[in-house]
Motif scaffolding. Structure first.
Motif, PDB file in Angstrom:
ATOM      1  N   MET A 185      -4.263   8.378 -14.794  1.00  0.00           N
ATOM      2  CA  MET A 185      -4.199   9.701 -15.347  1.00  0.00           C
ATOM      3  C   MET A 185      -3.641  10.779 -14.102  1.00  0.00           C
ATOM      4  SD  MET A 185      -6.635  10.181 -18.524  1.00  0.00           S
ATOM      5  CE  MET A 185      -5.659  11.238 -19.476  1.00  0.00           C
ATOM      6  N   ALA A 186      -3.134  10.261 -13.042  1.00  0.00           N
ATOM      7  CA  ALA A 186      -2.638  11.100 -11.957  1.00  0.00           C
ATOM      8  C   ALA A 186      -1.500  11.830 -12.235  1.00  0.00           C
ATOM      9  CB  ALA A 186      -2.646  10.354 -10.686  1.00  0.00           C
ATOM     10  N   GLY A 187      -0.581  11.055 -12.937  1.00  0.00           N
ATOM     11  CA  GLY A 187       0.607  11.742 -13.391  1.00  0.00           C
ATOM     12  C   GLY A 187       0.437  13.200 -14.347  1.00  0.00           C
ATOM     13  N   LEU A 188      -0.579  13.171 -15.022  1.00  0.00           N
ATOM     14  CA  LEU A 188      -1.047  14.189 -15.854  1.00  0.00           C
ATOM     15  C   LEU A 188      -1.385  15.451 -15.022  1.00  0.00           C
ATOM     16  CD1 LEU A 188      -1.154  14.395 -19.191  1.00  0.00           C
ATOM     17  CD2 LEU A 188      -3.752  14.499 -18.651  1.00  0.00           C
ATOM     18  N   VAL A 189      -2.013  15.513 -13.957  1.00  0.00           N
ATOM     19  CA  VAL A 189      -1.840  16.441 -13.053  1.00  0.00           C
ATOM     20  C   VAL A 189      -0.757  16.947 -12.485  1.00  0.00           C
ATOM     21  CG1 VAL A 189      -3.062  17.009 -10.845  1.00  0.00           C
ATOM     22  CG2 VAL A 189      -4.259  15.613 -12.453  1.00  0.00           C
ATOM     23  N   MET A 190       0.221  16.007 -12.196  1.00  0.00           N
ATOM     24  CA  MET A 190       1.483  16.269 -11.446  1.00  0.00           C
ATOM     25  C   MET A 190       2.402  17.056 -12.467  1.00  0.00           C
ATOM     26  SD  MET A 190       1.354  16.024  -8.615  1.00  0.00           S
ATOM     27  CE  MET A 190       0.490  15.250  -7.133  1.00  0.00           C
ATOM     28  N   ILE A 191       2.203  16.689 -13.886  1.00  0.00           N
ATOM     29  CA  ILE A 191       2.995  17.365 -14.705  1.00  0.00           C
ATOM     30  C   ILE A 191       3.028  18.715 -15.020  1.00  0.00           C
ATOM     31  CG2 ILE A 191       1.515  17.330 -16.948  1.00  0.00           C
ATOM     32  CD1 ILE A 191       5.170  16.434 -17.254  1.00  0.00           C
ATOM     33  N   THR A 192       1.923  19.460 -14.381  1.00  0.00           N
ATOM     34  CA  THR A 192       1.644  20.836 -14.486  1.00  0.00           C
ATOM     35  C   THR A 192       2.532  21.527 -13.351  1.00  0.00           C
ATOM     36  OG1 THR A 192      -0.302  20.499 -12.877  1.00  0.00           O
ATOM     37  CG2 THR A 192      -0.838  20.894 -15.258  1.00  0.00           C
ATOM     38  N   VAL A 193       2.702  20.820 -12.074  1.00  0.00           N
ATOM     39  CA  VAL A 193       3.603  21.120 -11.171  1.00  0.00           C
ATOM     40  C   VAL A 193       5.111  21.318 -11.679  1.00  0.00           C
ATOM     41  CG1 VAL A 193       4.611  20.585  -8.999  1.00  0.00           C
ATOM     42  CG2 VAL A 193       2.128  20.136  -9.478  1.00  0.00           C
ATOM     43  N   PRO A 236       0.930  -1.177   0.075  1.00  0.00           N
ATOM     44  CA  PRO A 236       0.003  -0.080   0.027  1.00  0.00           C
ATOM     45  C   PRO A 236       0.836   1.254  -0.075  1.00  0.00           C
ATOM     46  CG  PRO A 236      -0.744  -1.482   1.775  1.00  0.00           C
ATOM     47  CD  PRO A 236       0.539  -2.085   1.171  1.00  0.00           C
ATOM     48  N   LEU A 237       1.978   1.343   0.692  1.00  0.00           N
ATOM     49  CA  LEU A 237       3.023   2.097   0.680  1.00  0.00           C
ATOM     50  C   LEU A 237       3.562   2.620  -0.575  1.00  0.00           C
ATOM     51  CD1 LEU A 237       4.308   4.329   2.696  1.00  0.00           C
ATOM     52  CD2 LEU A 237       6.135   2.720   3.005  1.00  0.00           C
ATOM     53  N   GLY A 238       3.835   1.196  -1.245  1.00  0.00           N
ATOM     54  CA  GLY A 238       4.431   1.596  -2.667  1.00  0.00           C
ATOM     55  C   GLY A 238       3.465   2.171  -3.788  1.00  0.00           C
ATOM     56  N   ALA A 239       2.355   1.887  -3.619  1.00  0.00           N
ATOM     57  CA  ALA A 239       1.060   2.185  -4.362  1.00  0.00           C
ATOM     58  C   ALA A 239       1.094   3.662  -4.612  1.00  0.00           C
ATOM     59  CB  ALA A 239      -0.044   1.521  -4.205  1.00  0.00           C
ATOM     60  N   THR A 240       1.367   4.337  -3.285  1.00  0.00           N
ATOM     61  CA  THR A 240       1.318   5.905  -3.227  1.00  0.00           C
ATOM     62  C   THR A 240       2.479   6.315  -3.520  1.00  0.00           C
ATOM     63  OG1 THR A 240      -0.567   5.345  -1.484  1.00  0.00           O
ATOM     64  CG2 THR A 240       0.340   7.396  -1.773  1.00  0.00           C
ATOM     65  N   VAL A 241       3.550   5.961  -2.962  1.00  0.00           N
ATOM     66  CA  VAL A 241       4.758   6.550  -2.894  1.00  0.00           C
ATOM     67  C   VAL A 241       5.997   6.086  -3.844  1.00  0.00           C
ATOM     68  CG1 VAL A 241       7.018   6.792  -1.406  1.00  0.00           C
ATOM     69  CG2 VAL A 241       4.537   7.112  -0.473  1.00  0.00           C
ATOM     70  N   ASN A 242       5.853   4.920  -4.307  1.00  0.00           N
ATOM     71  CA  ASN A 242       6.913   4.329  -5.284  1.00  0.00           C
ATOM     72  C   ASN A 242       6.524   4.180  -6.572  1.00  0.00           C
ATOM     73  OD1 ASN A 242       9.322   3.025  -5.957  1.00  0.00           O
ATOM     74  ND2 ASN A 242       8.296   1.029  -5.781  1.00  0.00           N
ATOM     75  N   MET A 243       6.408   5.316  -7.375  1.00  0.00           N
ATOM     76  CA  MET A 243       6.186   5.534  -8.816  1.00  0.00           C
ATOM     77  C   MET A 243       7.070   5.854  -9.521  1.00  0.00           C
ATOM     78  SD  MET A 243       2.189   7.106  -8.388  1.00  0.00           S
ATOM     79  CE  MET A 243       0.766   6.484  -7.653  1.00  0.00           C
ATOM     80  N   ASP A 244       7.889   4.845  -9.826  1.00  0.00           N
ATOM     81  CA  ASP A 244       9.064   4.768 -10.659  1.00  0.00           C
ATOM     82  C   ASP A 244       8.676   5.286 -11.985  1.00  0.00           C
ATOM     83  OD1 ASP A 244       9.443   3.312  -8.648  1.00  0.00           O
ATOM     84  OD2 ASP A 244      10.798   2.089  -9.619  1.00  0.00           O
ATOM     85  N   GLY A 245       7.775   4.357 -12.810  1.00  0.00           N
ATOM     86  CA  GLY A 245       6.950   4.700 -13.953  1.00  0.00           C
ATOM     87  C   GLY A 245       6.392   6.048 -14.259  1.00  0.00           C
ATOM     88  N   THR A 246       5.753   6.568 -13.377  1.00  0.00           N
ATOM     89  CA  THR A 246       5.342   8.289 -13.407  1.00  0.00           C
ATOM     90  C   THR A 246       6.449   9.014 -13.522  1.00  0.00           C
ATOM     91  OG1 THR A 246       3.269   7.117 -12.177  1.00  0.00           O
ATOM     92  CG2 THR A 246       3.628   9.641 -12.140  1.00  0.00           C
ATOM     93  N   ALA A 247       7.403   8.708 -12.429  1.00  0.00           N
ATOM     94  CA  ALA A 247       8.431   9.726 -12.342  1.00  0.00           C
ATOM     95  C   ALA A 247       9.323   9.787 -13.913  1.00  0.00           C
ATOM     96  CB  ALA A 247       9.443   9.187 -11.199  1.00  0.00           C
ATOM     97  N   LEU A 248       9.419   8.628 -14.435  1.00  0.00           N
ATOM     98  CA  LEU A 248      10.223   8.476 -15.554  1.00  0.00           C
ATOM     99  C   LEU A 248       9.612   9.234 -16.578  1.00  0.00           C
ATOM    100  CD1 LEU A 248      11.411   4.723 -15.789  1.00  0.00           C
ATOM    101  CD2 LEU A 248      12.703   6.861 -16.802  1.00  0.00           C
ATOM    102  N   TYR A 249       8.146   8.766 -16.593  1.00  0.00           N
ATOM    103  CA  TYR A 249       7.366   9.567 -17.699  1.00  0.00           C
ATOM    104  C   TYR A 249       7.340  11.039 -17.678  1.00  0.00           C
ATOM    105  CZ  TYR A 249       2.713  11.691 -18.494  1.00  0.00           C
ATOM    106  OH  TYR A 249       1.740  12.547 -18.773  1.00  0.00           O
ATOM    107  N   GLU A 250       7.309  11.732 -16.530  1.00  0.00           N
ATOM    108  CA  GLU A 250       7.042  13.109 -16.340  1.00  0.00           C
ATOM    109  C   GLU A 250       8.249  13.837 -16.578  1.00  0.00           C
ATOM    110  OE1 GLU A 250       5.764  13.529 -12.217  1.00  0.00           O
ATOM    111  OE2 GLU A 250       3.735  13.079 -12.861  1.00  0.00           O
TER     112      GLU A 250
END
Length: 203
Positions: free
Chosen positions: A144-152, A91-105
């Motif tokens: 699509m949460a990563g899409l929101v974060m890209i604006t940051v 559960p911790l990893g599902a929220t915190v450990n998002m390697d794929g999202t970080a790479l994509y961003e």
């Protein structure tokens, strides 16, 4: 001229998608298995086979949150990680450990800069990497949460926010790949931690 512009956009979008998928593939098929094998002393192929159901679910739903029960079941029942470790790490990893999202961003931000003809300095590129890591920790485990974060990230380095419109069209497809990578990464983390705690796993 419009047709040329359109052709150019289509080919650059294709290249962008391939770059994201290629980067995720290297991380999922090379980096994480190396960690599993050498740090976790586990069998990456066997663990991958054990994870087929959650990985396919992550790919089809684009939600690591929705896949979590299946990830926990596969990691515990197939790969033999104790509930004590999986119920803490996954559960911790599902929220915190998002390697794929970080790479994509990172790739998305650099692609947007190129599309607008903006040269990024080394410092700006570094800011993108750090912000992407922090933003991926804060991103929700939903589609699509990563899409929101890209604006940051775009704001942090002064890139135009309209750039999100460029990547919007293909984001859903890429989301499937990055969510599967995130889930695979979480499961690898659970196995590595179980091994470090001296647990007898099945992989």
């Amino acid at each position: 001229a419009d047709q040329e512009d359109l052709g150019g956009l289509v080919s650059s979008m294709g290249l962008y998608m391939l770059t994201v998928i290629f980067a995720l593939a290297i991380h999922a098929m090379i980096t994480l298995p190396i960690f599993l094998k050498f740090i976790g002393k586990a069998n990456p192929l066997k663990h991958f086979r054990n994870m087929t159901t959650p990985l396919l679910t992550a790919f089809s739903t684009s939600s690591s949150g929705a896949t979590l029960p299946l990830t926990m079941q596969a990691v515990e029942e197939n790969s033999g990680v104790s509930n004590k470790i999986s119920s803490f790490t996954l559960p911790l990893g599902a929220t915190v450990n998002m390697d794929g999202t970080a790479l994509y961003e990172c790739i998305a931000a650099i692609f947007i800069a190129q599309a607008y003809g903006i040269d990024l300095s080394f410092v700006q590129q570094l800011i993108i990497v750090v912000t992407a890591l922090l933003a991926s920790i804060g991103a929700a485990a939903i589609p699509m949460a990563g899409l929101v974060m890209i604006t940051v990230i775009l704001t942090a380095v002064g890139l135009p926010l309209e750039g999100v419109g460029l990547i919007l069209a293909v984001d859903r497809i890429l989301d499937m790949f990055r969510t599967a990578t995130n889930v695979w990464s979480d499961s690898c983390g659970a196995v590595i931690i179980a091994k470090s705690e001296g647990e007898k796993t099945n992989v």
